[in-house]
Scaffold this motif. Structure first.
Motif, mmCIF file in Angstrom:
data_model
loop_
_atom_site.group_PDB
_atom_site.id
_atom_site.type_symbol
_atom_site.label_atom_id
_atom_site.label_comp_id
_atom_site.label_asym_id
_atom_site.label_seq_id
_atom_site.Cartn_x
_atom_site.Cartn_y
_atom_site.Cartn_z
ATOM 1 N N ALA A 249 0.837 -1.209 0.000
ATOM 2 C CA ALA A 249 0.000 0.000 0.000
ATOM 3 C C ALA A 249 0.871 1.258 0.000
ATOM 4 N N GLY A 250 0.501 2.202 -0.862
ATOM 5 C CA GLY A 250 1.204 3.486 -0.932
ATOM 6 C C GLY A 250 2.287 3.527 -2.000
ATOM 7 N N HIS A 251 2.721 2.381 -2.503
ATOM 8 C CA HIS A 251 3.772 2.368 -3.529
ATOM 9 C C HIS A 251 3.151 2.580 -4.925
ATOM 10 N N ILE A 252 4.020 2.912 -5.878
ATOM 11 C CA ILE A 252 3.574 3.442 -7.178
ATOM 12 C C ILE A 252 4.003 2.517 -8.315
ATOM 13 N N THR A 253 3.127 2.317 -9.297
ATOM 14 C CA THR A 253 3.482 1.565 -10.509
ATOM 15 C C THR A 253 2.968 2.315 -11.737
ATOM 16 N N SER A 254 3.771 2.270 -12.799
ATOM 17 C CA SER A 254 3.353 2.844 -14.078
ATOM 18 C C SER A 254 3.053 1.694 -15.030
ATOM 19 N N ALA A 255 1.838 1.652 -15.572
ATOM 20 C CA ALA A 255 1.420 0.541 -16.440
ATOM 21 C C ALA A 255 0.230 0.994 -17.288
ATOM 22 N N PRO A 256 0.009 0.358 -18.430
ATOM 23 C CA PRO A 256 -1.137 0.751 -19.261
ATOM 24 C C PRO A 256 -2.462 0.197 -18.753
ATOM 25 N N TYR A 257 -2.407 -0.741 -17.821
ATOM 26 C CA TYR A 257 -3.640 -1.365 -17.345
ATOM 27 C C TYR A 257 -3.520 -1.680 -15.862
ATOM 28 N N PHE A 258 -4.597 -1.402 -15.135
ATOM 29 C CA PHE A 258 -4.785 -1.927 -13.781
ATOM 30 C C PHE A 258 -6.192 -2.523 -13.750
ATOM 31 N N GLN A 259 -6.413 -3.464 -12.832
ATOM 32 C CA GLN A 259 -7.759 -4.064 -12.778
ATOM 33 C C GLN A 259 -8.823 -2.999 -12.497
ATOM 34 N N SER A 260 -8.417 -1.901 -11.867
ATOM 35 C CA SER A 260 -9.372 -0.851 -11.500
ATOM 36 C C SER A 260 -9.762 0.067 -12.662
ATOM 37 N N VAL A 261 -9.225 -0.152 -13.862
ATOM 38 C CA VAL A 261 -9.600 0.679 -15.018
ATOM 39 C C VAL A 261 -11.105 0.580 -15.252
ATOM 40 N N ASP A 262 -11.713 1.737 -15.502
ATOM 41 C CA ASP A 262 -13.163 1.763 -15.739
ATOM 42 C C ASP A 262 -13.405 1.853 -17.244
ATOM 43 N N SER A 263 -13.644 0.712 -17.875
ATOM 44 C CA SER A 263 -13.948 0.710 -19.309
ATOM 45 C C SER A 263 -14.990 -0.380 -19.562
ATOM 46 N N PRO A 264 -15.765 -0.267 -20.646
ATOM 47 C CA PRO A 264 -16.774 -1.300 -20.919
ATOM 48 C C PRO A 264 -16.141 -2.689 -21.035
ATOM 49 N N ALA A 265 -15.006 -2.796 -21.736
ATOM 50 C CA ALA A 265 -14.378 -4.118 -21.902
ATOM 51 C C ALA A 265 -13.916 -4.661 -20.555
ATOM 52 N N ASN A 266 -13.389 -3.789 -19.689
ATOM 53 C CA ASN A 266 -12.895 -4.269 -18.391
ATOM 54 C C ASN A 266 -14.051 -4.688 -17.484
ATOM 55 N N ARG A 267 -15.177 -3.970 -17.588
ATOM 56 C CA ARG A 267 -16.344 -4.349 -16.776
ATOM 57 C C ARG A 267 -16.879 -5.719 -17.197
ATOM 58 N N ARG A 268 -16.589 -6.123 -18.430
ATOM 59 C CA ARG A 268 -17.020 -7.447 -18.900
ATOM 60 C C ARG A 268 -15.962 -8.514 -18.560
ATOM 61 N N ILE A 269 -14.682 -8.174 -18.731
ATOM 62 C CA ILE A 269 -13.612 -9.173 -18.627
ATOM 63 C C ILE A 269 -13.369 -9.631 -17.191
ATOM 64 N N VAL A 270 -13.356 -8.699 -16.245
ATOM 65 C CA VAL A 270 -13.007 -9.088 -14.869
ATOM 66 C C VAL A 270 -14.010 -10.122 -14.339
#
Ligand code: ACM
Length: 386
Positions: A249-270
């Motif tokens: 907790a509190g540490h930082i990552t740079s990435a194009p995707y996190f599970q928390s992304v809010d997108s229609p495809a992500n709401r279906r895939i997870v």
């Protein structure tokens, strides 16, 4: 529906089920299987079933090389999905080029590479490192302590991060490497060094099992991520789950995707992922790339001769897909992928709060020919949620 009368289209899969990177690679295997099952449930490749032929390379570069050759020569396979560590990709490339087979590589890496036989679907440095350097120096300061695992990705990624931080007038306080099989005591010693040096932030290119040891040693030494966080390109939901959210907790990552992304495809895939592989299964940037690259491949296969490498080499560039991170596209010039950079901070439940994200996809520039640190906010229309 696929037809049992038609020959399947076979794809090789090389993700380690054992060894130091088995946790993240198991997630890449799951992403691949999920995509293959989705494609087969909607008719496969013109009625032909996609069929995976999988081996366990045990996180060892020499086994990746020999198993890639086995898949190509003995099993007659022409397309392989696989590899996490850059050392394993580099071991496979001469085999691919010799037999004219293709690798789809779903992992962020250090860039400065192009093979006609590889499609790179993880982030290149201009899609994660540039953003991380800009964010960390803006928010925390420019004295960086670098720690990495002892192989090619950390050396090269640290070189790029050094250049980016120096460009900001910053300073590299130290650069330390530990073996992939390092023990907890090694990390306790390292954390003592960090404490003594007092940097503004730590850039970690530690991968695999020892990631958990670094973050645990850091927390148990009483260091505070609010003041001196660990910044990484590789520490994602899989590593956070392995170490326990309280240590990440509190540490930082740079990435194009996190599970928390809010997108229609992500709401279906997870939910689909959790229905198929169990409620505990979480997504991450490497699982997501493993998933969408199979959809990009299937799209190309439907427009090409799926058994012919030259035909796929013409069809894959320019391929697009509505991935969980947003719409992605394989670049026509360099075989890397247009992706959407984001900066996330681990929260108490082990998910990432997305602090900043690019409004648009960023074109891959694997050789960092044209970037500047300002590119991220100016060219991509940075949207800050911090
Ligand atoms: C990596 O070795 N590309 C994470």
């Amino acid at each position: 529906m696929t037809s049992p009368q038609l020959d399947p289209v076979r794809i090789g899969m090389l993700f380690s089920e054992t060894g130091v990177t088995s946790v993240i690679e198991t997630s890449q295997r799951i992403g691949t299987v999920l995509a293959v099952e989705e494609i087969n449930s909607t008719g496969g490749i013109h009625g032909r079933e996609l069929q995976l032929v999988s081996h366990d390379p045990q996180s060892r570069p020499s086994l990746y090389r020999s198993l890639a050759e086995k898949l190509i020569v003995e099993d007659g396979i022409r397309v392989i999905a696989g590899c996490y560590m850059s050392s394993t990709r580099k071991a496979v490339i001469p085999v691919l080029e010799r037999w004219n087979a293709l690798l789809l590589y779903p992992t962020l890496y250090e860039g400065f590479e192009y093979s006609r036989n590889v499609f790179y679907t993880g982030a290149a440095p201009n899609q994660n490192s540039v953003q991380l350097a800009e964010f960390m120096t803006r928010k925390f300061g420019s004295r960086v302590f670098m720690v990495g695992s002892d192989y090619v990705y950390p050396y090269e990624s640290n070189r790029i991060m050094s250049d980016l931080v120096l460009e900001r007038g910053g300073e590299k306080v130290a650069e330390v490497y530990l073996p992939l099989e390092a023990k907890r005591a090694d990390f306790d010693g390292l954390v003592r060094q960090i404490k003594a040096a007092g940097p503004d932030f730590i850039f970690s290119t530690v991968v695999g099992e020892s990631t958990a040891m670094l973050y645990r040693a850091y927390r148990e030494a009483g260091l505070d991520p609010e003041r001196m966080p660990i910044a990484s390109l590789t520490t994602c939901e899989a590593e956070v789950k392995q170490m326990g959210a309280e240590f990440a907790a509190g540490h930082i990552t740079s990435a194009p995707y996190f599970q928390s992304v809010d997108s229609p495809a992500n709401r279906r895939i997870v939910p689909a992922l959790q229905k198929r592989f169990g409620p505990e299964q979480i997504a991450n940037q490497c699982l997501e790339a493993a998933y969408f690259q199979i959809h990009l491949l299937a799209d190309a296969m439907r427009r090409a001769d799926p058994d012919d490498v030259e035909s796929l080499l013409r069809a894959l560039p320019g391929s697009e897909f509505d991935a969980p991170q947003g719409r992605v596209r394989i670049d026509e010039q360099n075989h890397h992928t247009h992706l959407r950079p984001r900066i996330g901070r681990v929260n108490a439940s082990g998910q990432f709060d997305i602090l900043e994200e690019s409004k648009d996809r960023v074109r891959p520039d694997p050789y960092l020919v044209s970037h500047t640190l300002q590119d991220w906010s100016v060219r991509t229309g940075l949207r800050s949620r911090a």
